[in-house]
Design a protein around this motif. Structure first.
Motif, mmCIF file in Angstrom:
data_model
loop_
_atom_site.group_PDB
_atom_site.id
_atom_site.type_symbol
_atom_site.label_atom_id
_atom_site.label_comp_id
_atom_site.label_asym_id
_atom_site.label_seq_id
_atom_site.Cartn_x
_atom_site.Cartn_y
_atom_site.Cartn_z
ATOM 1 N N TYR A 89 0.837 -1.190 0.000
ATOM 2 C CA TYR A 89 0.000 0.000 0.000
ATOM 3 C C TYR A 89 0.877 1.245 0.000
ATOM 4 O O TYR A 89 2.051 1.219 0.375
ATOM 5 C CB TYR A 89 -0.915 0.023 1.230
ATOM 6 N N ARG A 90 0.306 2.338 -0.467
ATOM 7 C CA ARG A 90 0.912 3.664 -0.299
ATOM 8 C C ARG A 90 0.394 4.253 1.017
ATOM 9 O O ARG A 90 -0.769 4.046 1.373
ATOM 10 C CB ARG A 90 0.524 4.595 -1.446
ATOM 11 N N LEU A 91 1.212 5.013 1.683
ATOM 12 C CA LEU A 91 0.813 5.701 2.901
ATOM 13 C C LEU A 91 0.746 7.195 2.618
ATOM 14 O O LEU A 91 1.736 7.804 2.197
ATOM 15 C CB LEU A 91 1.808 5.426 4.026
ATOM 16 N N ILE A 92 -0.430 7.776 2.809
ATOM 17 C CA ILE A 92 -0.656 9.208 2.599
ATOM 18 C C ILE A 92 -1.031 9.821 3.941
ATOM 19 O O ILE A 92 -1.913 9.302 4.641
ATOM 20 C CB ILE A 92 -1.765 9.449 1.559
ATOM 21 N N GLY A 93 -0.362 10.886 4.322
ATOM 22 C CA GLY A 93 -0.608 11.529 5.605
ATOM 23 C C GLY A 93 -1.175 12.927 5.447
ATOM 24 O O GLY A 93 -0.848 13.647 4.496
ATOM 25 N N LEU A 94 -2.049 13.320 6.377
ATOM 26 C CA LEU A 94 -2.589 14.671 6.459
ATOM 27 C C LEU A 94 -2.253 15.208 7.840
ATOM 28 O O LEU A 94 -2.512 14.541 8.853
ATOM 29 C CB LEU A 94 -4.107 14.682 6.259
ATOM 30 N N PRO A 116 -2.135 -2.422 7.858
ATOM 31 C CA PRO A 116 -0.917 -1.677 7.524
ATOM 32 C C PRO A 116 0.136 -1.807 8.606
ATOM 33 O O PRO A 116 -0.155 -1.639 9.805
ATOM 34 C CB PRO A 116 -1.415 -0.229 7.391
ATOM 35 N N ALA A 117 1.347 -2.116 8.184
ATOM 36 C CA ALA A 117 2.441 -2.260 9.144
ATOM 37 C C ALA A 117 3.017 -0.917 9.554
ATOM 38 O O ALA A 117 3.590 -0.780 10.633
ATOM 39 C CB ALA A 117 3.544 -3.142 8.551
ATOM 40 N N VAL A 118 2.879 0.084 8.695
ATOM 41 C CA VAL A 118 3.424 1.420 8.958
ATOM 42 C C VAL A 118 2.306 2.435 8.797
ATOM 43 O O VAL A 118 1.628 2.454 7.755
ATOM 44 C CB VAL A 118 4.581 1.755 7.990
ATOM 45 N N ILE A 119 2.067 3.253 9.800
ATOM 46 C CA ILE A 119 1.063 4.314 9.677
ATOM 47 C C ILE A 119 1.621 5.681 10.045
ATOM 48 O O ILE A 119 0.907 6.684 9.965
ATOM 49 C CB ILE A 119 -0.184 4.032 10.538
ATOM 50 N N ASP A 120 2.887 5.742 10.438
ATOM 51 C CA ASP A 120 3.489 7.010 10.852
ATOM 52 C C ASP A 120 4.457 7.513 9.785
ATOM 53 O O ASP A 120 5.200 6.736 9.183
ATOM 54 C CB ASP A 120 4.221 6.860 12.176
ATOM 55 N N LEU A 121 4.420 8.809 9.567
ATOM 56 C CA LEU A 121 5.334 9.476 8.654
ATOM 57 C C LEU A 121 6.149 10.497 9.435
ATOM 58 O O LEU A 121 5.624 11.136 10.350
ATOM 59 C CB LEU A 121 4.556 10.186 7.537
ATOM 60 N N PRO A 122 7.424 10.680 9.091
ATOM 61 C CA PRO A 122 8.221 11.700 9.796
ATOM 62 C C PRO A 122 7.660 13.090 9.542
ATOM 63 O O PRO A 122 7.164 13.390 8.455
ATOM 64 C CB PRO A 122 9.616 11.535 9.191
#
Length: 730
Positions: free
Chosen positions: A505-510, A536-542
């Motif tokens: 998946y792509r991870l998009i953050g707002l 999803p294994a990753v949900i956090d973005l720097p």
């Protein structure tokens, strides 16, 4: 639901019922007016203007200056502009005329309030720039300057003359007017969309001033009023729809539908709020205030008359339905209705429910309504499994279709079995369509009685006159007309595509926060990431990954064979402390899973496989897992995804996506091989054009395009076939 919310709701219903009864006794609102329907087969002329005379809003004692309104085909500009009606396989042709008064630049903004364009929200149509005939597609990067003359300019010249774009300005620019033609694919779903301006930084103020209207693709009786996946999905999607739910040539079901049509009336409801400031020294005179204030009326204000007054300064906040203040809707004896409701406000959200005000013994009770569709697509359902909801949450841009059956309301109030043919008699019912004052973290919107509803006396019906809930079935799409506008070929992305494989998946953050005392809005994207056990294994973005909108930057690039169909999984994460509303242009998505964060999403929208949306709310700290489909040639091009709370979008919560149709354009590697040295800027010509002998005029022209700046190569590649043909004859 938290205890404090339950207690608050109980108190509100008790006090609200008494307030509404007193209001109904003392004031009679205007009869609900419907927007005029215009046929999309005919050219449409759209005038965007600020009326020179103050506007009178029905039901409100006051005259309003400064509203920005649409006038369609010569009609007087109004808060209730005409609804455009079209069909799959057809084209919408319209001309936008910008007659907005000249405005001064605002500090910190690149765009002015007199610059506009027009976006057809929810339609799966091409986003092209100007074609050979001088017409645009659904091109949200167009900036249309006002054609109104400015008295402050020597000689009475225009507000601003469009300048030549440089390499850092990706906008197309026109002055006065611009022509558009958008072609709907044959498999386009039936449902309700809308039109509104989309110039970054000023869209919220223009929509908030009244610039919005509806688009109806077919109607509720259209032969393909069905869930989107059954028209464009895989064989597995279509197999989910049992043959028994297809009407086909069944004479009994065809007669049932004819009876329903005779009984059922379609009603369009446009929800628009207006914040107004009092004009000093003039009684009942107001001016539109573009500086939106969420707590204008003190937060949890109650507005039983559909408006509230600011604590200081004499400002007011109106909540209109079809441009009217608390209109009254009649449901005649033996009649049922389908309400097609759209939140065409810029920033405000609505938590809708139908609350009974009379008879007295039922006052305050909220009755469930059958939801038959949302966001321009129907929800497949049988009569036995009809989708009833007590509340409907509509964030900005959301739409919902609800079936209102007085017999169902009667049986609910009398606690009778809700089955067709069950006797129920009442002398009449009065109710209000209200917004219950949703709390979305950062903002608490006012409670307001939006519209009065009067249902005439209900008598026991024979079973054949009481067909019960609507059955929403999947049916064949109509025969398509040939597309009137070809879809231009899109050059490859300059930054290269990233493929998402099965299980990724792509991870998009707002995110929005405060930096050095200033509010900052931005988006981020990363991937691919792996789904582990479907989660999803990753949900956090720097934090450093978040960036504000830059129209010259492509944030997400997709190369896909659109004819064969391509889909991706996206996880959209709300990394902030307030609700956001994710919207994607030129596409639809299913919400396969979601996590609501610390606060459960109240009165959430329907989700799951087979239910398609173009917008969806995400709570603070939450995320949604999307299945996004790219399966139409019209989806190739450059467009946006963003938060559709326009205050957030205008402050930078938006990003650019570029979709390249690989069936119509060679890959970057092929282009680089054919044109050595071109790198990622190669325009990617067709096989015939790329096979010209080295040193030929056509080859020289292609090499020039490959080495040109990105904006130049992208502009010239559209005319390359014609120019290369001329050069090849020399």
């Amino acid at each position: 639901m938290p205890v404090h919310r339950l207690l608050s709701r109980f108190i509100r219903r008790v006090t609200g019922a008494s307030l509404s009864l007193m209001a109904a006794a003392s004031l009679a609102g205007p009869a609900l007016q419907q927007p005029r329907i215009v046929d999309g087969d005919q050219p449409i002329r759209v005038l965007a203007t600020v009326p020179r005379e103050p506007v009178v809003i029905e039901g409100f004692k006051g005259r309003v200056d400064g509203l920005m309104l649409y006038g369609i085909n010569g009609e007087t500009p109004t808060l209730r502009p005409a609804t455009w009606r079209t069909e799959p396989g057809r084209s919408l042709a319209f001309t936008l005329i910008n007659d907005l008064p000249c405005a001064a630049p605002e500090a910190g903004k690149h765009m002015r309030a007199d610059q506009t364009n027009l976006h057809v929200h929810g339609l799966l149509v091409h986003p092209n720039s100007k074609d050979a005939l001088g017409q645009y597609g659904d091109h949200s990067m167009l900036v249309l300057e006002s054609g109104r003359r400015a008295s402050s300019v020597r000689g009475g010249g225009p507000c601003a003359r469009p300048g030549r774009p440089d390499s850092n300005d990706p906008h197309a620019r026109e002055s006065g007017l611009a022509g558009f033609r958008v072609s709907l694919p044959a498999s386009h779903p039936y449902g309700m969309s809308w039109y509104h301006p989309h110039v970054h930084e000023v869209a919220g103020a223009q929509v908030g001033a009244g610039m919005s209207g509806l688009i109806s693709v077919g109607d509720i009786w259209s032969t393909a009023y069905a869930r989107y996946s059954a028209l464009t999905g895989t064989a597995a999607d279509q197999a989910q729809v049992p043959e028994s739910d297809r009407i086909g040539q069944d004479p009994q079901r065809a007669e049932e539908e004819r009876a329903l049509r005779r009984q059922t009336q379609q009603v369009h409801l446009m929800l628009k709020d207006l914040q107004l400031a009092a004009i000093p020294g003039r009684a009942n005179a107001y001016r539109y205030n573009p500086s939106f204030t969420p707590d204008l009326c003190g937060g949890q204000a109650r507005a039983p008359q559909a408006w509230c007054r600011a604590g200081k300064g004499g400002g007011v906040w109106l909540f209109t339905v079809n441009g009217q203040l608390q209109p009254e809707l009649q449901i005649g004896r033996g009649q049922r209705q389908v309400w097609r409701i759209a939140n065409v406000s810029g920033t405000v959200s609505y938590e809708l429910q139908l609350r009974i005000t009379a008879p007295r013994q039922h006052a305050g009770q909220v009755v469930p309504l059958q939801v038959v569709g949302g966001d321009g697509v129907a929800f497949h359902q049988s009569k036995a499994q009809a989708n009833y909801q007590h509340e409907m949450m509509l964030l900005p841009s959301a739409r919902v279709d609800v079936h209102v059956d007085p017999l169902h309301v009667c049986r609910v109030l009398q606690r009778l079995p809700d089955r067709p043919g069950t006797p129920c008699t009442m002398p009449g019912i009065e109710a209000v369509l209200e917004t219950a004052g949703p709390n979305l973290g950062a903002d608490q919107w006012p409670q307001a009685d939006l519209m009065r509803v009067r249902i005439e006396s209900i008598e026991t019906y024979r079973s054949e006159h009481d067909p019960g809930p609507l059955g929403v079935s999947v049916r064949q799409a109509p025969q398509a007309r040939a597309a009137a506008t070809p879809v231009p070929v899109e050059p490859p992305c300059s930054n290269g595509p990233t493929r998402i494989a099965e299980g990724q998946y792509r991870l998009i953050g707002l995110r929005n926060d405060m930096v050095a005392g200033k509010e900052r809005f931005g988006m981020a994207v990363s991937g691919p990431h792996a789904l582990v056990g479907g989660q999803p294994a990753v949900i956090d973005l720097p934090r450093k990954a978040y960036r504000a909108f830059d129209p010259s930057r492509i944030d997400l690039c997709i190369h896909a064979d659109l004819a064969r169909g391509y889909e991706e999984r996206w996880v959209v994460r709300n990394d902030s402390d307030e609700v956001h509303n994710f919207h994607l242009h030129q596409a639809r998505f299913e919400v396969l899973d979601h996590r609501d964060g610390p606060r459960p999403l109240h009165a959430g929208k329907a989700s799951g496989a087979g239910i398609w949306h173009d917008n969806f709310p995400i709570n603070p700290g939450g995320w949604i897992l999307l299945r996004v489909r790219f399966d139409q040639p019209e989806q190739a091009g450059r467009y946006m995804y963003h938060c559709h709370i326009l205050e957030h979008e205008d402050k930078g919560m938006m990003a650019m996506i570029q979709v390249v149709d690989t069936a119509r354009r060679p890959s970057q590697a092929q282009a680089a091989q054919r044109f050595p040295g071109a790198g990622s800027r190669a325009p990617g010509l067709s096989d015939a054009q790329a096979s010209r002998p080295a040193g030929s005029p056509g080859d020289a022209f292609a090499r020039y395009l490959a080495s040109a700046p990105p904006w130049m190569s992208q502009a010239l590649c559209r005319t390359e076939p014609v120019m290369a043909d001329v050069l090849s004859r020399r």
